[in-house]
Design a protein around this motif. Structure first.
Motif, PDB file in Angstrom:
ATOM      1  N   LEU A 229       0.855  -1.034  -0.128  1.00 32.86           N
ATOM      2  CA  LEU A 229      -0.024  -0.007   0.018  1.00 32.86           C
ATOM      3  C   LEU A 229       0.793   1.314   0.029  1.00 32.86           C
ATOM      4  O   LEU A 229       0.731   2.298  -0.740  1.00 32.86           O
ATOM      5  CB  LEU A 229      -0.918   0.111   1.291  1.00 32.86           C
ATOM      6  N   LEU A 230       1.865   1.368   0.675  1.00 39.00           N
ATOM      7  CA  LEU A 230       2.872   2.487   0.880  1.00 39.00           C
ATOM      8  C   LEU A 230       3.584   2.468  -0.565  1.00 39.00           C
ATOM      9  O   LEU A 230       3.786   3.719  -1.112  1.00 39.00           O
ATOM     10  CB  LEU A 230       3.804   2.166   1.807  1.00 39.00           C
ATOM     11  N   THR A 231       3.891   1.359  -1.284  1.00 36.06           N
ATOM     12  CA  THR A 231       4.464   1.363  -2.631  1.00 36.06           C
ATOM     13  C   THR A 231       3.442   2.228  -3.636  1.00 36.06           C
ATOM     14  O   THR A 231       3.684   3.093  -4.346  1.00 36.06           O
ATOM     15  CB  THR A 231       4.894   0.284  -2.962  1.00 36.06           C
ATOM     16  N   LEU A 232       2.095   1.904  -3.579  1.00 34.22           N
ATOM     17  CA  LEU A 232       1.303   2.419  -4.502  1.00 34.22           C
ATOM     18  C   LEU A 232       0.930   3.901  -4.006  1.00 34.22           C
ATOM     19  O   LEU A 232       0.747   4.700  -5.041  1.00 34.22           O
ATOM     20  CB  LEU A 232      -0.106   1.542  -4.158  1.00 34.22           C
ATOM     21  N   PHE A 233       1.054   4.235  -2.913  1.00 28.73           N
ATOM     22  CA  PHE A 233       0.716   5.597  -2.478  1.00 28.73           C
ATOM     23  C   PHE A 233       2.262   6.536  -2.874  1.00 28.73           C
ATOM     24  O   PHE A 233       1.909   7.743  -3.388  1.00 28.73           O
ATOM     25  CB  PHE A 233       0.963   5.625  -0.854  1.00 28.73           C
ATOM     26  N   MET A 234       3.191   5.688  -2.972  1.00 32.14           N
ATOM     27  CA  MET A 234       4.436   6.657  -3.367  1.00 32.14           C
ATOM     28  C   MET A 234       4.469   6.868  -4.738  1.00 32.14           C
ATOM     29  O   MET A 234       4.628   7.758  -5.177  1.00 32.14           O
ATOM     30  CB  MET A 234       5.565   5.779  -2.856  1.00 32.14           C
ATOM     31  N   LEU A 235       3.791   5.911  -5.621  1.00 35.40           N
ATOM     32  CA  LEU A 235       3.785   5.953  -7.001  1.00 35.40           C
ATOM     33  C   LEU A 235       2.565   7.005  -7.194  1.00 35.40           C
ATOM     34  O   LEU A 235       2.962   7.968  -8.309  1.00 35.40           O
ATOM     35  CB  LEU A 235       3.239   4.780  -7.635  1.00 35.40           C
ATOM     36  N   VAL A 236       1.562   7.161  -6.831  1.00 35.78           N
ATOM     37  CA  VAL A 236       0.640   8.265  -6.993  1.00 35.78           C
ATOM     38  C   VAL A 236       1.064   9.456  -6.491  1.00 35.78           C
ATOM     39  O   VAL A 236       1.104  10.388  -7.413  1.00 35.78           O
ATOM     40  CB  VAL A 236      -0.874   7.949  -6.267  1.00 35.78           C
ATOM     41  N   PHE A 237       1.927   9.584  -5.433  1.00 35.31           N
ATOM     42  CA  PHE A 237       2.412  10.864  -5.156  1.00 35.31           C
ATOM     43  C   PHE A 237       3.527  11.297  -5.945  1.00 35.31           C
ATOM     44  O   PHE A 237       3.752  12.644  -6.363  1.00 35.31           O
ATOM     45  CB  PHE A 237       3.204  10.678  -3.614  1.00 35.31           C
ATOM     46  N   LEU A 238       4.365  10.577  -6.402  1.00 39.78           N
ATOM     47  CA  LEU A 238       5.331  10.798  -7.346  1.00 39.78           C
ATOM     48  C   LEU A 238       4.901  11.338  -8.889  1.00 39.78           C
ATOM     49  O   LEU A 238       5.298  12.381  -9.317  1.00 39.78           O
ATOM     50  CB  LEU A 238       6.417   9.873  -7.729  1.00 39.78           C
ATOM     51  N   ILE A 239       3.765  10.733  -9.235  1.00 40.95           N
ATOM     52  CA  ILE A 239       3.147  11.250 -10.242  1.00 40.95           C
ATOM     53  C   ILE A 239       2.510  12.466 -10.305  1.00 40.95           C
ATOM     54  O   ILE A 239       2.795  13.323 -11.085  1.00 40.95           O
ATOM     55  CB  ILE A 239       2.122  10.018 -10.771  1.00 40.95           C
ATOM     56  N   ALA A 240       2.018  12.598  -8.897  1.00 41.47           N
ATOM     57  CA  ALA A 240       1.356  13.947  -8.909  1.00 41.47           C
ATOM     58  C   ALA A 240       2.610  15.112  -8.825  1.00 41.47           C
ATOM     59  O   ALA A 240       2.364  16.036  -9.431  1.00 41.47           O
ATOM     60  CB  ALA A 240       0.427  14.140  -7.694  1.00 41.47           C
ATOM     61  N   ILE A 241       3.626  14.848  -8.139  1.00 39.01           N
ATOM     62  CA  ILE A 241       4.358  16.067  -8.043  1.00 39.01           C
ATOM     63  C   ILE A 241       5.287  15.855  -9.464  1.00 39.01           C
ATOM     64  O   ILE A 241       5.562  16.951 -10.015  1.00 39.01           O
ATOM     65  CB  ILE A 241       5.782  15.299  -7.291  1.00 39.01           C
ATOM     66  N   TYR A 242       5.259  14.820 -10.403  1.00 40.83           N
ATOM     67  CA  TYR A 242       5.859  15.096 -11.776  1.00 40.83           C
ATOM     68  C   TYR A 242       4.883  15.849 -12.406  1.00 40.83           C
ATOM     69  O   TYR A 242       5.497  16.910 -13.269  1.00 40.83           O
ATOM     70  CB  TYR A 242       5.942  13.678 -12.301  1.00 40.83           C
TER      71      TYR A 242
END
Length: 271
Positions: free
Chosen positions: A223-236
């Motif tokens: 779940l943390l990995t998926l959250f990090m992916l969503v967060f990084l895509i938003a930051i990108y």
């Protein structure tokens, strides 16, 4: 409001820039430590710390000082990180999909068999170079010392962690009477020793217990990995907006300013 994306990117990278300093410091402290378990984490911490430092520095300079090339480097590295995290997530699910414990009749705990796990994991954990390091970590953690005061009744009623089940005792099916020693038993039965420094640390069940522990931890972190992916895509995405604003600032034509100057309409325009 068109500078909002630059402000967000600048603040986020300032925060990660400050956060990278303790990570690098922890890696340097572990490099000086004589503890085997700590030195095992030294290289990953140093690599992560320096990568975060470089990315944060380029993103902060590019967003706050309108340096387009720094933001371009920031976006390229961020895209690489997102792709790597996606690949790591898929790979992790692939290698952790196999393996689970086996119920033991009359016991609460489970036992684990190394052949139930991914061949990629088995190949690496059976390498003496890796296993000797991990074995030292398990021994220094005093995990098995917690079971030293258990009574036979405790083994019947209490649960164990995968490492305790595989490393601190022989398999439950093992028997050590003279009649059964000549019969076939699990090879781990012959690797067991009462010596607290040996126990079943060289057993395949101990390696399987460690793999089960890794598999469980990976699923908890999914779940943390998926959250990090969503967060990084938003930051990108915000970084792309900041890069566009920086390019506009460099061309001396701010947002919403037309390059065509207004002229006085012709005399018959209002007709």
């Amino acid at each position: 409001m068109y500078r909002f994306s630059n402000t967000v990117i600048g603040l986020l990278n300032l925060f990660t820039l400050v956060a990278s300093i303790p990570i690098i410091g922890a890696g340097l402290l572990m490099a000086k430590s004589s503890t085997t378990c700590e030195s095992f984490l030294e290289t990953p911490l140093l690599v992560i710390g320096f990568v975060v430092l470089v990315i944060s520095l380029s993103g902060f300079i590019g967003a706050c000082f309108n340096v387009a090339c720094a933001l371009w480097v920031y976006l390229v590295v961020m895209l690489f990180l997102i792709a790597s995290l996606i690949g790591l997530t898929i790979f992790g699910y692939g290698v952790s999909s196999k393996g689970s414990g086996v119920e033991v009749v009359g016991r609460v705990y489970k036992e684990y068999h190394i052949e139930d796990y991914s061949s990629w994991w088995r190949k690496r954990i059976e390498d003496p170079r890796y296993w000797n390091t991990i074995r030292s970590c398990i021994l220094s953690s005093k995990t098995c010392a917690k079971l030293a005061s258990w009574t036979p009744q405790d083994y019947m009623q209490r649960d164990m962690s995968p490492i305790q089940s595989g490393c601190c005792k022989p398999p439950t099916a093992c028997t050590y009477s003279m009649e059964t020693m000549v019969n076939y038993q699990d090879p781990d039965c012959y690797k067991w020793s009462n010596d607290p420094t040996l126990l079943c640390y060289d057993c395949d069940s101990c390696k399987a217990g460690l793999l089960e522990n890794i598999r469980r931890n990976w699923h908890k972190l999914s779940l943390l990995t998926l959250f990090m992916l969503v967060f990084l895509i938003a930051i990108y995405s915000i970084g792309c907006c900041a890069f566009r604003n920086t390019r506009r600032a460099e061309t001396d034509y701010p947002y919403a300013q037309n390059r065509i100057t207004k002229i006085i309409p012709r005399w018959d325009y209002y007709w």
